[in-house]
Write an enzyme that holds these catalytic residues in place. Structure first.
Site, short mmCIF file in Angstrom:
data_model
loop_
_atom_site.label_atom_id
_atom_site.label_comp_id
_atom_site.label_asym_id
_atom_site.label_seq_id
_atom_site.Cartn_x
_atom_site.Cartn_y
_atom_site.Cartn_z
CB THR A 29 -0.84 -0.01 1.33
OG1 THR A 29 -0.08 -0.04 2.47
CG2 THR A 29 -1.89 -1.28 1.27
CB CYS A 33 0.42 1.53 10.50
SG CYS A 33 -0.37 1.82 8.97
CB CYS A 37 -2.60 0.68 12.70
SG CYS A 37 -3.58 1.06 11.28
NE ARG A 62 -1.00 7.63 1.04
CZ ARG A 62 -2.14 7.45 1.39
NH1 ARG A 62 -2.13 7.64 3.03
NH2 ARG A 62 -2.99 6.42 1.35
CB CYS A 64 -1.72 5.04 8.42
SG CYS A 64 -3.42 4.42 8.57
CB CYS A 67 -2.98 4.18 13.12
SG CYS A 67 -1.51 4.26 12.15
CG ASP A 420 12.91 19.38 49.10
OD1 ASP A 420 12.37 20.48 48.92
OD2 ASP A 420 11.88 18.55 49.47
#
Length: 454
Positions: A29, A33, A37, A62, A64, A67, A420
């Site tokens: 694809t 992701c 996802c 690129r 998703c 997600c 402290d």
């Protein structure tokens, strides 16, 4: 190097603790992701793994749209690898390459620009400029998907000077146009909502209790599930409210600003205040190994930040050798007397408001008033006022004040407040011989572990 077998088990588990530690790219694809996802996981033969989002982008994938890997909790692969690289990335994330060039950044880091480029190439596989542009685009993508800001405002908020430059860079980096992510409907340009994720565990109850015990009326507000405040950043004024969504390991943050150009730096500072980017499991693992056998490390104890180093310094000076309640009362008086009012709320007083003021509103010794003025004057005159080591030259400021300011104003992870009173008391109560040096580089978290015992 990532181990594919371990990555495969992690992505099939969808365990949020792995979210952000690596990204899964799907060859069929062209998309990468998060491990969480919600889509059906692809076959192993069709995926490859990358330690960072920009590595996946450089390989041609690129992000998703389902997600939103740009929203994954931060867990950079370079963390702890190289201090100079870590500082460089922090400065770039704050906009160093938007307001200056690579040579200026390298000079600020004390190295050559060639060495800086080599560091990025070695650890991230890209150049500093490409990294900066990709982070700008990811932030723009987050604004396009989660808010209804006009595209022009998104471009400005992400650090782009023109719409054409924004469109070209967005398409080149993410293989999508801004219009494909644009939501419909109108919204006030100065108000937006973002989802900021973290990796569990997160002890919000303890964080909220700590913040609200010190919250200044009119400046800060909160409830069992939220925290918010007024702020100023490089001339930009606004407010934010962060609501904790425990079931989804995130905060829903509403931000209102009068200028969106510094929005990315503002969001980064909100993440720091809430300590969203730490790998809590790694910290707790190290603390458990360095602490005595009988000392129980509480899960999810994080560092509650203060908006700025200046505010942290003023609050630390007013808190010297007095109780939390007394210190809060003094800060409340200072804010209501010298802080600029807006709609019934207050901004924290500026250095200009304090530097030449007699501070008659405060019932404290004159020497302490002078210390407040000294710090304010230092912020007006110094080129690098946040360098707390220089504060020690100011009369009335000692190591505890400096360390407290660094702990909460910069969220430095390796500050131990050994002087402290609360820390000393907690160490006595623990009944175990603690050696703070062994907890380095996480001594700040040890400090808060001890405070949580009180």
């Amino acid at each position: 190097m990532l181990n594919p077998e371990i990555c495969q088990k992690a992505r099939f588990s969808r365990d949020p603790r792995f979210d952000g530690k690596f990204f899964t790219a799907v060859k069929t694809t062209g998309i990468y992701c998060r491990t969480t996802c919600p889509v059906s996981p692809p076959k192993e033969k069709n995926v490859c793994y990358y330690a960072t989002a920009i590595e996946a982008a450089n390989a041609g994938f690129r992000p998703c749209l389902r997600c939103r890997p740009d929203s994954a909790p931060g867990s950079p692969a370079w963390k702890g690898v190289n201090t100079t690289l870590e500082r460089a990335i922090k400065l770039i994330d704050e906009g160093a390459l938007q307001t200056g060039d690579l040579s200026a950044l390298a000079e600020r880091l004390g190295i050559s620009d060639r060495y800086l480029r080599d560091l990025f190439k070695k650890h991230l596989g890209t150049s500093p400029k490409t990294y900066a542009q990709y982070q700008q685009c990811l932030f723009a993508k987050q604004l396009l998907q989660q808010t209804k800001l006009p595209v022009t405002q998104v471009a400005l908020a992400s650090g782009f000077s023109s719409i054409r430059r924004f469109n070209d860079c967005f398409l080149n980096q993410l293989k999508l146009t801004p219009s494909k992510m644009r939501k419909s409907a109108e919204e006030k340009a100065n108000s937006l909502q973002l989802k900021l994720y973290y990796r569990p565990p997160y002890n919000w109850s303890l964080m909220s209790s700590f913040l609200m015990a010190r919250a200044i009326p009119g400046l800060e507000w909160g409830s069992e599930h939220s925290y918010g405040r007024m702020f100023e950043w490089a001339g930009t004024r606004g407010s934010f409210t962060a609501k904790h969504i425990a079931d989804d390991f995130r905060f829903d943050v509403t931000i209102e600003v009068d200028d969106v150009r510094h929005l990315k730096a503002i969001v980064n500072n909100i993440r720091r205040i809430l300590d969203l980017d730490v790998d809590m499991q790694a910290v707790e693992q190290d603390l458990a190994l360095s602490c005595p056998e009988g000392f129980t490390v509480k899960p999810g104890v994080r560092l509650p930040g203060i908006w700025s180093m200046f505010e942290a310094g003023i609050r630390a000076i007013l808190g010297q050798q007095i109780s939390v309640v007394a210190a809060r009362n003094l800060v409340t008086i200072l804010v209501s007397s010298l802080g600029e009012s807006s709609g019934g709320k207050y901004f924290f007083p500026t250095p200009e408001a304090i530097a030449d003021n007699e501070l008659d509103c405060l019932k404290i010794p004159g020497s302490r008033k002078q210390t407040l003025r000294n710090l304010a004057r230092h912020y007006l005159d110094s080129e690098n006022p946040d360098d707390a080591s220089a504060w020690l030259k100011l009369k009335g400021i000692g190591p505890w004040t400096v360390d407290y300011a660094r702990l909460r104003g910069l969220s430095e992870p390796d500050i131990f407040l050994g002087g402290d009173l609360g820390v000393k008391k907690a160490m006595g109560q623990s009944g175990e011989a603690l050696t703070p040096e062994e907890a380095s580089p996480w001594r700040s978290y040890l400090t808060f572990q001890l405070w949580s015992l009180l």
